[in-house]
Scaffold this motif. Structure first.
Motif, PDB file in Angstrom:
ATOM      1  N   THR A 102       0.830  -1.209   0.000  1.00 56.16           N
ATOM      2  CA  THR A 102       0.000   0.000   0.000  1.00 56.16           C
ATOM      3  C   THR A 102       0.862   1.257   0.000  1.00 56.16           C
ATOM      4  O   THR A 102       0.610   2.206  -0.755  1.00 56.16           O
ATOM      5  N   ILE A 103       1.890   1.251   0.846  1.00 57.40           N
ATOM      6  CA  ILE A 103       2.785   2.414   0.911  1.00 57.40           C
ATOM      7  C   ILE A 103       3.516   2.591  -0.408  1.00 57.40           C
ATOM      8  O   ILE A 103       3.639   3.715  -0.927  1.00 57.40           O
ATOM      9  N   ALA A 104       4.001   1.483  -0.988  1.00 58.73           N
ATOM     10  CA  ALA A 104       4.682   1.569  -2.281  1.00 58.73           C
ATOM     11  C   ALA A 104       3.732   2.061  -3.365  1.00 58.73           C
ATOM     12  O   ALA A 104       4.133   2.835  -4.259  1.00 58.73           O
ATOM     13  N   ALA A 105       2.480   1.631  -3.303  1.00 62.17           N
ATOM     14  CA  ALA A 105       1.505   2.017  -4.326  1.00 62.17           C
ATOM     15  C   ALA A 105       1.233   3.512  -4.330  1.00 62.17           C
ATOM     16  O   ALA A 105       0.935   4.091  -5.380  1.00 62.17           O
ATOM     17  N   THR A 106       1.313   4.154  -3.171  1.00 64.56           N
ATOM     18  CA  THR A 106       1.055   5.600  -3.129  1.00 64.56           C
ATOM     19  C   THR A 106       2.052   6.364  -4.002  1.00 64.56           C
ATOM     20  O   THR A 106       1.707   7.399  -4.580  1.00 64.56           O
ATOM     21  N   ILE A 107       3.266   5.830  -4.093  1.00 66.21           N
ATOM     22  CA  ILE A 107       4.292   6.447  -4.943  1.00 66.21           C
ATOM     23  C   ILE A 107       4.212   5.905  -6.364  1.00 66.21           C
ATOM     24  O   ILE A 107       4.253   6.664  -7.333  1.00 66.21           O
ATOM     25  N   TRP A 108       4.093   4.590  -6.497  1.00 68.23           N
ATOM     26  CA  TRP A 108       4.078   3.937  -7.809  1.00 68.23           C
ATOM     27  C   TRP A 108       2.940   4.457  -8.683  1.00 68.23           C
ATOM     28  O   TRP A 108       3.128   4.707  -9.883  1.00 68.23           O
ATOM     29  N   LEU A 109       1.765   4.635  -8.084  1.00 69.62           N
ATOM     30  CA  LEU A 109       0.606   5.125  -8.830  1.00 69.62           C
ATOM     31  C   LEU A 109       0.537   6.651  -8.867  1.00 69.62           C
ATOM     32  O   LEU A 109      -0.428   7.206  -9.395  1.00 69.62           O
ATOM     33  N   ARG A 110       1.534   7.311  -8.271  1.00 68.78           N
ATOM     34  CA  ARG A 110       1.699   8.782  -8.321  1.00 68.78           C
ATOM     35  C   ARG A 110       0.610   9.538  -7.571  1.00 68.78           C
ATOM     36  O   ARG A 110       0.313  10.697  -7.901  1.00 68.78           O
ATOM     37  N   TYR A 111       0.037   8.930  -6.562  1.00 69.36           N
ATOM     38  CA  TYR A 111      -0.980   9.619  -5.793  1.00 69.36           C
ATOM     39  C   TYR A 111      -0.372  10.505  -4.715  1.00 69.36           C
ATOM     40  O   TYR A 111      -1.040  11.422  -4.227  1.00 69.36           O
ATOM     41  N   HIS A 112       0.866  10.236  -4.320  1.00 69.60           N
ATOM     42  CA  HIS A 112       1.507  11.000  -3.264  1.00 69.60           C
ATOM     43  C   HIS A 112       2.939  11.352  -3.646  1.00 69.60           C
ATOM     44  O   HIS A 112       3.581  10.653  -4.433  1.00 69.60           O
ATOM     45  N   TYR A 113       3.416  12.439  -3.053  1.00 68.36           N
ATOM     46  CA  TYR A 113       4.838  12.784  -3.115  1.00 68.36           C
ATOM     47  C   TYR A 113       5.576  11.987  -2.039  1.00 68.36           C
ATOM     48  O   TYR A 113       4.981  11.486  -1.081  1.00 68.36           O
ATOM     49  N   GLY A 114       6.883  11.883  -2.203  1.00 67.89           N
ATOM     50  CA  GLY A 114       7.676  11.184  -1.207  1.00 67.89           C
ATOM     51  C   GLY A 114       7.558  11.804   0.176  1.00 67.89           C
ATOM     52  O   GLY A 114       7.526  11.097   1.191  1.00 67.89           O
ATOM     53  N   VAL A 115       7.477  13.135   0.233  1.00 66.19           N
ATOM     54  CA  VAL A 115       7.368  13.805   1.530  1.00 66.19           C
ATOM     55  C   VAL A 115       6.037  13.487   2.215  1.00 66.19           C
ATOM     56  O   VAL A 115       5.951  13.493   3.454  1.00 66.19           O
ATOM     57  N   ASP A 116       5.012  13.189   1.430  1.00 72.60           N
ATOM     58  CA  ASP A 116       3.730  12.786   2.022  1.00 72.60           C
ATOM     59  C   ASP A 116       3.881  11.486   2.803  1.00 72.60           C
ATOM     60  O   ASP A 116       3.350  11.342   3.912  1.00 72.60           O
ATOM     61  N   ASP A 117       4.600  10.537   2.199  1.00 70.55           N
ATOM     62  CA  ASP A 117       4.795   9.252   2.868  1.00 70.55           C
ATOM     63  C   ASP A 117       5.690   9.391   4.094  1.00 70.55           C
ATOM     64  O   ASP A 117       5.474   8.711   5.110  1.00 70.55           O
ATOM     65  N   LEU A 118       6.699  10.251   4.017  1.00 68.49           N
ATOM     66  CA  LEU A 118       7.542  10.486   5.188  1.00 68.49           C
ATOM     67  C   LEU A 118       6.717  11.099   6.323  1.00 68.49           C
ATOM     68  O   LEU A 118       6.887  10.719   7.493  1.00 68.49           O
ATOM     69  N   ALA A 119       5.840  12.024   5.977  1.00 69.65           N
ATOM     70  CA  ALA A 119       4.972  12.614   7.000  1.00 69.65           C
ATOM     71  C   ALA A 119       4.013  11.583   7.558  1.00 69.65           C
ATOM     72  O   ALA A 119       3.729  11.550   8.766  1.00 69.65           O
ATOM     73  N   GLY A 120       3.498  10.700   6.694  1.00 67.71           N
ATOM     74  CA  GLY A 120       2.614   9.627   7.157  1.00 67.71           C
ATOM     75  C   GLY A 120       3.333   8.668   8.084  1.00 67.71           C
ATOM     76  O   GLY A 120       2.774   8.209   9.090  1.00 67.71           O
ATOM     77  N   LEU A 121       4.582   8.361   7.761  1.00 66.96           N
ATOM     78  CA  LEU A 121       5.394   7.499   8.623  1.00 66.96           C
ATOM     79  C   LEU A 121       5.593   8.136  10.000  1.00 66.96           C
ATOM     80  O   LEU A 121       5.429   7.480  11.041  1.00 66.96           O
ATOM     81  N   ALA A 122       5.934   9.419  10.022  1.00 65.24           N
ATOM     82  CA  ALA A 122       6.120  10.122  11.281  1.00 65.24           C
ATOM     83  C   ALA A 122       4.827  10.170  12.078  1.00 65.24           C
ATOM     84  O   ALA A 122       4.825  10.030  13.309  1.00 65.24           O
ATOM     85  N   LEU A 123       3.712  10.335  11.390  1.00 66.95           N
ATOM     86  CA  LEU A 123       2.420  10.401  12.064  1.00 66.95           C
ATOM     87  C   LEU A 123       2.061   9.052  12.704  1.00 66.95           C
ATOM     88  O   LEU A 123       1.562   8.995  13.827  1.00 66.95           O
ATOM     89  N   ALA A 124       2.338   7.962  11.979  1.00 66.79           N
ATOM     90  CA  ALA A 124       2.068   6.636  12.545  1.00 66.79           C
ATOM     91  C   ALA A 124       2.922   6.376  13.763  1.00 66.79           C
ATOM     92  O   ALA A 124       2.445   5.843  14.783  1.00 66.79           O
ATOM     93  N   LEU A 125       4.211   6.742  13.716  1.00 67.85           N
ATOM     94  CA  LEU A 125       5.093   6.536  14.843  1.00 67.85           C
ATOM     95  C   LEU A 125       4.661   7.383  16.053  1.00 67.85           C
ATOM     96  O   LEU A 125       4.723   6.926  17.197  1.00 67.85           O
TER      97      LEU A 125
END
Length: 300
Positions: free
Chosen positions: A272-295
């Motif tokens: 799912t996380i890889a798909a957010t980038i692969w399908l171009r729905y998110h920028y890399g910084v979005d996923d980094l922010a999501g990771l920080a939010l989960a932690l």
């Protein structure tokens, strides 16, 4: 809270709920008669959601009073809570708050269309380009050339919904356990911060700005891409809640002793996380922010 006052509040609860239902019905009537090209298109649903949120909170305040011998400490002086009050509250209304948040998400689309006049895609693109070699992270991948992998990751991306709904349903069922309160506190916290991010940094994402779909192959991917395109709000990118929520739920299950379930979900979460980038729905910084939010939700 005195016992007498608690009993009065409990007895008057049906009248209060009736009052709130009447108040909620008035904006609906106004909305129906005013036409759809007014500010009421956005204001009425928001007002109704706030009112409906107030009702379950009052309801939950009253329910423990009726069950005082089991959940509250009652003596001559009144009613005392045995512990920190948000935890039992979260156990009971966590699923209701989640449902209200999901009902609020459709409001983002008209909010973006009618009220927002600037977006943060340029800012997020610039930040992403600095981090990933001069261009946004999704620009390094071309899913159109890999239909089998795109199908697999599209399935993972769509699995976000059963993962989240399954987690909510499971802890609603186990709501009397302390872990349910912790789960819902983290879950609602992630959604709350996510909505704040959407309001302060509204962005559509690369797939709907600089890196549009060029015609995906495969069996499943075209349908998933069409569904996402039809439902996109245009402002729900930073942070990535697909990343934050799937990672949070999987890690929470692991910490809660549900190791086998967490291990089964781990590859789907990674997909799912890889798909957010692969399908171009998110920028890399979005996923980094999501990771920080989960932690933060797990360890904060």
């Amino acid at each position: 809270l005195s016992c007498e006052k608690a009993d009065r509040k409990n007895a008057n609860a049906p009248l209060r709920i009736l009052l709130y239902i009447i108040i909620a019905a008035l904006p609906l009537f106004t909305y129906d008669t005013a036409g759809q090209n007014t500010a009421l298109t956005l204001l009425c649903p928001a007002i109704i959601l706030i009112i409906l949120l107030h009702v379950p909170i009052l309801w939950m305040v009253d329910i423990p009073i009726a069950r005082a011998p089991r959940r509250w400490v009652r003596d001559a002086g009144g009613i005392a809570l045995p512990g920190f009050w948000p935890f039992p509250l979260a156990r009971q209304i966590g699923a209701l708050l989640f449902a209200l948040i999901w009902l609020a998400f459709p409001l983002l689309k008209p909010l973006n269309q009618h009220w927002l006049h600037s977006h943060a895609d340029a800012l997020l693109t610039a930040l992403d380009s600095r981090l990933w070699g001069g261009q946004p992270l999704p620009a390094h991948f071309h899913y159109e050339a890999h239909p089998v992998l795109t199908d697999l990751l599209a399935a993972c991306y769509f699995a976000f919904f059963p993962i989240v709904l399954g987690g909510v349903a499971y802890y609603a069922w186990r709501r009397r356990e302390p872990s349910a309160a912790r789960f819902y506190n983290g879950l609602i916290g992630i959604y709350g911060i996510g909505l704040i991010g959407y309001l302060f940094l509204p962005a559509a994402g690369p797939a709907f700005t600089t890196l549009p779909d060029q015609g995906a192959g495969g069996i499943l991917a075209p349908a998933v891409i069409a569904i996402v395109k039809d439902g996109v709000t245009g402002m729900d990118v930073f942070p990535s809640l697909h990343t934050a929520l799937t990672l949070y739920i999987t890690a929470f299950l692991w910490r809660d002793g549900k190791r086998k379930t967490a291990l089964l979900l781990a590859p789907v979460t990674a997909g799912t996380i890889a798909a957010t980038i692969w399908l171009r729905y998110h920028y890399g910084v979005d996923d980094l922010a999501g990771l920080a939010l989960a932690l933060a939700a797990l360890y904060g």
